[in-house]
Design an enzyme around this catalytic site. Structure first.
Site, short mmCIF file in Angstrom:
data_model
loop_
_atom_site.label_atom_id
_atom_site.label_comp_id
_atom_site.label_asym_id
_atom_site.label_seq_id
_atom_site.Cartn_x
_atom_site.Cartn_y
_atom_site.Cartn_z
N SER A 80 40.77 12.23 -19.00
CA SER A 80 39.99 11.05 -19.37
C SER A 80 39.51 10.21 -18.21
CB SER A 80 40.81 10.17 -20.32
OG SER A 80 40.82 10.73 -21.61
N TYR A 139 41.12 3.88 -29.32
CA TYR A 139 40.65 4.91 -28.42
C TYR A 139 40.14 6.12 -29.21
CZ TYR A 139 40.73 7.37 -23.90
OH TYR A 139 40.40 8.03 -22.75
N SER A 140 38.96 6.60 -28.84
CA SER A 140 38.38 7.77 -29.51
C SER A 140 37.55 8.56 -28.52
CB SER A 140 37.51 7.34 -30.69
OG SER A 140 36.79 8.46 -31.20
#
Length: 405
Positions: free
Chosen positions: A100, A206-207
Site C-alpha cells: 500500500s 480503508y478500501s
C-alpha cells in the site's frame, strides 16, 4: 484475518492481522554508519537502532531490515534471516513488494495533475468515469476524487471477496492464481456487488477499491497508465532506478528476502515470492528497495514533488477510527510522536512482506522497516511485531535532530 483488510492494506488499520512466522531464529545483525564502518558501543544511536531491530525479530519476524537517514548519517541494521532455517542474512538493501505504499505514489501523481488544472479534488468521479460507480448505494455522482484518496467514499473493498482474489485466501488459491492477470475494472465491478458502507464524506474506512478507481481516473485524464505516470513524474526525476511498476512480471529482482505467508488455518508457510501484482494495481502493485522508498518520502515531504498548496492538501488528515493519534490525508498518514509533533508515512503489506516508515515534516530524517514472513494465525504475535516496529520508528525520530512538527 478480517478479509476486508487484506495484505494490500497498510499496517495501522489491521494491527495484529499479520505476523512473521513465530519461530526463534539465529540472529544476524549489522549496523552501518554514514562512513560505512561498523557501529560500536560509543555510538549509542546506532546501538539503540540495532536493539530495536532485534526486538522486532524477537517478536517473530523471520527477517528485519531497517534503514535510518538524517543529515550526514545513513544507518542500516538487520536481524534474522532472509529465509527461515537457512542462516542466509537479510539483504542490506533488498527488493521487496511495497504494497500500500504504492498509494502515496499514486496520490502524488494525482495532486500533480490537480496542480496542472487537469483534475479537481472535489469533482464527482462520474465526470471522469461515467457509469462506472453505480449500484448498491455506491454512486459516482456523489463520490469525489478527494473521497477516494482519503478513504471516505464508502465504497467497499474488492479484497473482501475470495471469489475475486483467490490468491489472497489460501495456499491452493495462491498456487493456482499467482500468474493470473487482473483488470482493475473487473475488480471494481466485483466490489460494487457489495453495498456502500456509508454516505460519502460522512465516515472513514480503508478500501483498496478507492485507489483502483484513482488509477483509472489517471488513465482517463492522461491517456497513459498510472504506472507510466509514476515512472515519468517520480521515479525517473528522482533517480529511483530500483523501484518499478511490474505489470504482469511476477518476479522480484535479486537480492531479496523470501516472502513466506502462512494462510489462515494452515500450519506451514507458503513461499509467496512469485505473484502477478495486477491483483493490486494502483492500490499496491509496486516493488522497490528501502533506499529508494526512503528517498521518495524525503523528496515528497521536503516539497520536491508537490507545491505548497498540494502538499498541504495531502497532509489534511481525517482521524482514523480506533487509532488514537493517527490520521489519514490524501495517500499519506500521520502518527503522533511520544516527544511531540508527528511523523508522516504510509506502510504496506503483501503476501509474505510487511513494511512501515516514518519521515519528519521537513523530510530531513526518515526510517523504514521491512519484515519478511506473515502468519495469519497468530494475531497476538502480530500485535507484538507491530508494537515493536512503532517503537523503533518513535525512538529513531525522537532522538535530537531535525524538526518533528
Amino acid at each position: 484475518m478480517n478479509r476486508t483488510t487484506t495484505h494490500l492494506r497498510s499496517r495501522p488499520y489491521r494491527v495484529a492481522c499479520l505476523l512473521a512466522v513465530g519461530l526463534v531464529l539465529a540472529t544476524t545483525t549489522t549496523a552501518t554508519a554514514a562512513a560505512g564502518e561498523p557501529a560500536t558501543a560509543h555510538d549509542p544511536a546506532a546501538s539503540r537502532l540495532q536493539r530495536d531491530t532485534d526486538a522486532i525479530h524477537d517478536a517473530g519476524a523471520i527477517g528485519v531490515t531497517v534503514r535510518y537517514t538524517a543529515p550526514g548519517t545513513v544507518r542500516t541494521t538487520r536481524s534474522g534471516e532472509a529465509e527461515a532455517h537457512t542462516g542466509r542474512p537479510v539483504p542490506r538493501d533488498g527488493y521487496y513488494r511495497i504494497g500500500s505504499t504504492t498509494k502515496t505514489f499514486v496520490a502524488t501523481v494525482t495532486l500533480q495533475l490537480v496542480a496542472e488544472g487537469r483534475l479537481r479534488l472535489d469533482e464527482p468521479i462520474e465526470t471522469r468515469l461515467p457509469g462506472v460507480v453505480r449500484g448498491n448505494g455506491n454512486d459516482g455522482r456523489r463520490i469525489t476524487l478527494r473521497h477516494l484518496l482519503q478513504h471516505t467514499s464508502g465504497i467497499p473493498g474488492y479484497t473482501a471477496l475470495p471469489s475475486a482474489v483467490p490468491a489472497l485466501y489460501s495456499a491452493r488459491g495462491y498456487r493456482e492464481n499467482r500468474f493470473r492477470h487482473y483488470r482493475p475494472q473487473d475488480l471494481v465491478a466485483a466490489a460494487l456487488t457489495l453495498p456502500s458502507r456509508f454516505e460519502p464524506g460522512t465516515a472513514w474506512a480503508y478500501s483498496n477499491t478507492n485507489y483502483l478507481l484513482v488509477g483509472m481516473v489517471i488513465d482517463r485524464v492522461t491517456g497513459r497508465s498510472w504506472g507510466e505516470e509514476v515512472r515519468d513524474r517520480i521515479l525517473r526525476p528522482l533517480g529511483l532506478h530500483d523501484t518499478r511498476v511490474p505489470g504482469d512480471d511476477p518476479y522480484l529482482p535479486q537480492p531479496h528476502a523470501q516472502a513466506e505467508h502462512t494462510f489462515a488455518g494452515d500450519t506451514r508457510p507458503t513461499d509467496t515470492t512469485v505473484l502477478n501484482h495486477t491483483v493490486a494495481d494502483a492500490a499496491g502493485a509496486m516493488y522497490g528497495t528501502p533506499s529508494d522508498i526512503d528517498r521518495f518520502f524525503a523528496a515528497l515531504l521536503s516539497g520536491r514533488l508537490l507545491g505548497p498548496a498540494e502538499l498541504a492538501e495531502m497532509r489534511r488528515t481525517e482521524p482514523i477510527p480506533d487509532e488514537p493519534g493517527r490520521g489519514y490525508g490524501l495517500g499519506l498518514e500521520s502518527t503522533d510522536l511520544s516527544c511531540g509533533g508527528r511523523y508522516w508515512h504510509h506502510g504496506g503489506n503483501d503476501l509474505g512482506f510487511s513494511s512501515e516508515n516514518g519521515v519528519t515534516a521537513d523530510g530531513r530524517r526518515a526510517v523504514l522497516v521491512v519484515r519478511n514472513g506473515v502468519d495469519e494465525n497468530d494475531e497476538a504475535g502480530g500485535a507484538r511485531q507491530d508494537a515493536a516496529t512503532k517503537a523503533l520508528i518513535d525512538h529513531a525520530l525522537c532522538a535530537p535532530g531535525p524538526s518533528r512538527s
